[in-house]
Design a protein around this motif. Structure first.
Motif, PDB file in Angstrom:
ATOM      1  N   ASN A 183      45.834 101.723 -16.392  1.00  0.00           N
ATOM      2  CA  ASN A 183      45.584 100.519 -17.190  1.00  0.00           C
ATOM      3  C   ASN A 183      46.801 100.206 -18.055  1.00  0.00           C
ATOM      4  O   ASN A 183      46.780 100.324 -19.286  1.00  0.00           O
ATOM      5  CB  ASN A 183      44.338 100.722 -18.058  1.00  0.00           C
ATOM      6  N   GLU A 260      47.102  94.856 -17.608  1.00  0.00           N
ATOM      7  CA  GLU A 260      46.085  95.559 -18.380  1.00  0.00           C
ATOM      8  C   GLU A 260      44.743  94.839 -18.261  1.00  0.00           C
ATOM      9  O   GLU A 260      44.683  93.613 -18.198  1.00  0.00           O
ATOM     10  CB  GLU A 260      46.504  95.646 -19.848  1.00  0.00           C
ATOM     11  N   GLN A 261      43.650  95.607 -18.262  1.00  0.00           N
ATOM     12  CA  GLN A 261      42.321  95.046 -18.050  1.00  0.00           C
ATOM     13  C   GLN A 261      41.960  93.989 -19.093  1.00  0.00           C
ATOM     14  O   GLN A 261      41.283  93.003 -18.782  1.00  0.00           O
ATOM     15  CB  GLN A 261      41.282  96.169 -18.072  1.00  0.00           C
ATOM     16  N   LYS A 265      39.935  90.312 -18.525  1.00  0.00           N
ATOM     17  CA  LYS A 265      38.633  90.036 -19.146  1.00  0.00           C
ATOM     18  C   LYS A 265      38.705  88.771 -19.998  1.00  0.00           C
ATOM     19  O   LYS A 265      37.786  87.944 -19.984  1.00  0.00           O
ATOM     20  CB  LYS A 265      38.197  91.223 -20.005  1.00  0.00           C
TER      21      LYS A 265
END
Length: 341
Positions: A183, A260-261, A265
């Motif tokens: 991540n 990166e997550q 989101k």
């Protein structure tokens, strides 16, 4: 400020091409500039990066100066009049960011102009907000155009995460993609520039809507506030309202997703909260797939991607929404529509 502006020329220096046509062709083909760097992770494995291949081994601010000058020079080659009393809005890394390659913004402006043999326009400014800097610059550009006194404004950005200090900081904070951290982002570097003019003075792209906002639940915030996408949703709303359209009327989006997550989101939440009714498939492009995290160069690069796609007829729809965010919560969105040649 709701005045429209047109994008009439672009320039790029990236890890996949040293000009806009080659960079955009490589980005369209999903080629990447990733290679092993001289930096190792905690496991002793070489970190991936996305460095620009330069004719000399310049480092630090001198490297940024030559990359930026090359991108702006490409614009001036396309539109020679851009050399004449044209304000430059330069997008730079956040002033507080560890390992920033730009230590003296004023000197950067002077040196770029010296290389290009241009006079420093007193209206030129530097904008140090990282990835969303280009969106802030668009707001300032249309204000300068509306005030009169200039027929064009250059918006340009340059950045690099490939400095020892930046690598050390982001590796220590588990932000880099590594063997023990899936991540994370791949550090990159790039420079890009776009030439903005009064609306109606060219084909290509026209800015129809712009929104700027701030996300309180920014990445790794100290208060550990949950991410609801409030900031980016607000930016979307402002841009859509100014453009006079709904979310389901967008053709596609280009985002500064860096790997990166959190950022995936955020953009998903903003879309889900605003889209209503039936709509066609909305593709999502990102230069990060090929270039990694290019910081303050992201917005000019994304505009360049949309400009080339509109010119060559491979855009995934019309209009396009371009979005960007940075680590402390600043974010924004801009809506462009293609204009016939």
């Amino acid at each position: 400020m709701t005045a429209a502006l047109d994008i009439v020329a672009t320039g790029m220096v990236t890890a996949v091409g040293l000009d806009a046509p080659s960079s955009c062709a490589a980005l369209r083909a999903r080629l990447d500039g990733f290679k092993e760097t001289q930096y190792a992770d905690d496991e002793g494995e070489w970190l991936l990066g996305s460095p620009v291949t330069m004719p000399r081994k310049w480092i630090g601010q001198k490297r940024m100066t030559h990359m930026l000058a090359a991108a702006i020079s490409e614009i001036c080659t396309t539109v020679p009049q851009a050399r004449e009393r044209t304000p430059m809005l330069l997008c730079l890394p956040e002033a507080s960011r560890p390992g920033s390659p730009v230590q003296d913004a004023s000197a950067l402006v002077r040196n770029v102009c010296a290389i290009l043999e241009m006079a420093v326009d007193p209206r030129s400014r530097t904008i140090s907000h990282g990835r969303p800097s280009g969106l802030v610059a668009l707001e300032q550009a249309r204000r300068l155009l509306a005030e009169g006194g200039t027929s064009a404004v250059i918006v340009a950005g340059v950045d690099s995460y490939l400095t020892p200090e930046a690598i050390g900081f982001y590796l220590a904070n588990r932000r880099l993609l590594a063997t023990n951290n899936p991540n994370g982002f791949i550090p990159g570097e790039a420079a890009a520039a776009v030439l903005c003019t009064h609306a109606g003075h060219g084909s290509g792209l026209r800015l129809h809507g712009l929104g700027l906002a701030r996300e309180n639940a920014y990445i790794y915030n100290e208060a550990d506030e949950p991410l609801r996408g409030d900031g980016l949703t607000t930016a979307y709303r402002h841009a859509l309202k100014e453009a006079g359209i709904e979310m389901n009327q967008l053709g596609f989006r280009i985002s500064d997703l860096i790997g990166e997550q959190y950022w995936f989101k955020q953009t998903a939440l903003a879309s889900l909260r605003l889209v209503r009714g039936a709509h066609d498939f909305q593709d999502l492009w990102s230069p990060g797939e090929s270039l990694g995290n290019i910081g303050a160069a992201a917005v000019p690069v994304m505009i360049g991607m949309a400009f080339a796609a509109a010119r060559k007829g491979y855009a995934a729809g019309n209009p396009v929404l371009i979005e960007a965010s940075e680590d402390s919560g600043a974010c924004g969105a801009a809506i462009f529509a293609a204009r016939a040649a």
